[in-house]
Scaffold this motif. Structure first.
Motif, mmCIF file in Angstrom:
data_model
loop_
_atom_site.group_PDB
_atom_site.id
_atom_site.type_symbol
_atom_site.label_atom_id
_atom_site.label_comp_id
_atom_site.label_asym_id
_atom_site.label_seq_id
_atom_site.Cartn_x
_atom_site.Cartn_y
_atom_site.Cartn_z
ATOM 1 N N UNK A 142 -58.111 16.477 17.070
ATOM 2 C CA UNK A 142 -57.285 15.577 16.253
ATOM 3 C C UNK A 142 -56.793 14.392 17.073
ATOM 4 N N UNK A 143 -56.458 14.642 18.355
ATOM 5 C CA UNK A 143 -56.032 13.547 19.227
ATOM 6 C C UNK A 143 -57.169 12.546 19.432
ATOM 7 N N UNK A 144 -58.379 13.061 19.650
ATOM 8 C CA UNK A 144 -59.535 12.176 19.811
ATOM 9 C C UNK A 144 -59.804 11.386 18.537
ATOM 10 N N UNK A 149 -56.942 8.617 20.767
ATOM 11 C CA UNK A 149 -56.362 8.840 22.100
ATOM 12 C C UNK A 149 -57.446 9.258 23.093
ATOM 13 N N UNK A 150 -57.343 8.759 24.304
ATOM 14 C CA UNK A 150 -58.190 9.240 25.392
ATOM 15 C C UNK A 150 -57.645 10.591 25.845
ATOM 16 N N UNK A 151 -58.509 11.554 26.084
ATOM 17 C CA UNK A 151 -58.096 12.862 26.589
ATOM 18 C C UNK A 151 -58.738 13.057 27.957
ATOM 19 N N UNK A 152 -57.894 13.249 28.978
ATOM 20 C CA UNK A 152 -58.368 13.363 30.361
ATOM 21 C C UNK A 152 -57.910 14.693 30.942
ATOM 22 N N UNK A 153 -58.830 15.497 31.416
ATOM 23 C CA UNK A 153 -58.480 16.739 32.100
ATOM 24 C C UNK A 153 -58.024 16.412 33.519
ATOM 25 N N UNK A 154 -56.933 17.043 33.945
ATOM 26 C CA UNK A 154 -56.392 16.816 35.291
ATOM 27 C C UNK A 154 -56.056 18.185 35.885
ATOM 28 N N UNK A 157 -49.743 23.999 24.188
ATOM 29 C CA UNK A 157 -50.352 22.669 24.272
ATOM 30 C C UNK A 157 -50.681 22.148 22.874
ATOM 31 N N UNK A 158 -51.180 23.024 22.021
ATOM 32 C CA UNK A 158 -51.506 22.619 20.644
ATOM 33 C C UNK A 158 -50.243 22.237 19.878
ATOM 34 N N UNK A 159 -49.170 23.006 20.099
ATOM 35 C CA UNK A 159 -47.889 22.704 19.431
ATOM 36 C C UNK A 159 -47.430 21.298 19.786
ATOM 37 N N UNK A 160 -47.529 20.938 21.062
ATOM 38 C CA UNK A 160 -47.103 19.605 21.498
ATOM 39 C C UNK A 160 -48.019 18.521 20.948
ATOM 40 N N UNK A 161 -49.314 18.731 21.015
ATOM 41 C CA UNK A 161 -50.253 17.730 20.490
ATOM 42 C C UNK A 161 -50.031 17.494 19.004
#
Length: 281
Positions: A46-48, A52-57, A272-276
């Motif tokens: 949904x963010x994509x 939104x850019x999604x970057x793994x860190x 993480x899903x709750x926040x997104x």
């Protein structure tokens, strides 16, 4: 914290272990393994879809991160055929994927810090990433702690040349032991972070997930104030304070929660899903 009305993240930075991945008991003779829960996968999508850019860190090496990017079906929201950005090795290595291409790397002379730690913990294990393969190690690590092939190597050969990251692990010690030791030693010329156990990552001074994300954000034309970062470990503290909104997972230690703007649910609660879903529901 960016708090003006109507704020929405332009870049989402996500830790992996303890944030995205949930351990699942194989049961019935199956092996315990890590999975990306459907709720997290769908929230990332949904963010994509919202641009939104999604970057793994992560503290993981690149070869331990690209399969997670594939599980999440990550793609660039603007140009889907373009490569993703990945911040690996706690910010020391910046990668584009797929196929995996290292575009930036920070290295340092780890020998003085490694020897200083081993004077206090002479039985500690040392690991250096072997690019694309696994790790060169002074002795075998506990099962499951390092991904890829483990190549036993003499200690002096491990630290004979500049490296991007060193892992030091003492199964006989505690995380508190390592925190106290690092504070006493100072470890000049090196930055460090202690994990959940007696596990220490050594990196070049000034290098962290935050510095790696700054490198990526500049190239994507995104300011730190427009970044949402989610993580659970001490190696996430710089990232959480750098981002416009830093969110700690519910199971994070107090030090990490204190650095965050908000605390979400635990990894078992799909925090993480709750926040997104606050921003991309």
């Amino acid at each position: 914290m960016t708090s003006h009305q109507g704020w929405r993240p332009k870049l989402v930075a996500l830790d992996i272990d303890g944030t995205l991945l949930k351990w699942v008991d194989g049961g019935g003779g199956g092996s315990t393994h890590e999975v990306v829960p459907d709720a997290v996968h769908d929230a990332v999508q949904r963010a994509l879809a919202d641009g939104a850019h999604v970057v793994l860190a992560s503290g993981r090496a690149p070869h331990g991160m690209t399969p997670i990017a594939d599980q999440l079906d990550l793609q660039d929201p603007v140009t889907p055929d373009d490569k993703l950005w990945i911040v690996a090795s706690n910010g020391s290595v910046i990668v584009r994927h797929p196929p995996t291409e290292i575009v930036h790397e920070e290295t340092f002379d780890a020998a003085p810090a490694v020897h200083a730690v081993l004077q206090r913990h002479p039985d500690a294990l040392v690991a250096i990433e072997e690019r694309g393969v696994g790790y060169r190690v002074s002795a075998p690590f506990p099962d499951g702690e390092l991904g890829g092939e483990l190549i036993v190597t003499r200690l002096e050969d491990l630290v004979s040349a500049p490296v991007s990251r060193v892992i030091i692990r003492d199964p006989q010690a505690t995380a508190d032991d390592f925190v106290a030791m690092a504070a006493e030693l100072g470890l000049h010329g090196t930055d460090y972070v202690v994990g959940w156990t007696a596990w220490m990552d050594l990196s070049p001074v000034g290098v962290s997930k935050a510095s790696g994300l700054q490198y990526v954000a500049e190239r994507l034309g995104v300011g730190a104030e427009d970044v949402l970062a989610i993580g659970d470990g001490r190696n996430d503290i710089e990232m959480l304070t750098w981002a416009g909104r830093g969110v700690a997972m519910g199971q994070a230690v107090q030090e990490v929660q204190d650095a965050a703007d908000h605390v979400t649910g635990t990894v078992d609660e799909d925090g993480a899903a709750v926040e997104l879903d606050r921003w991309f529901g």
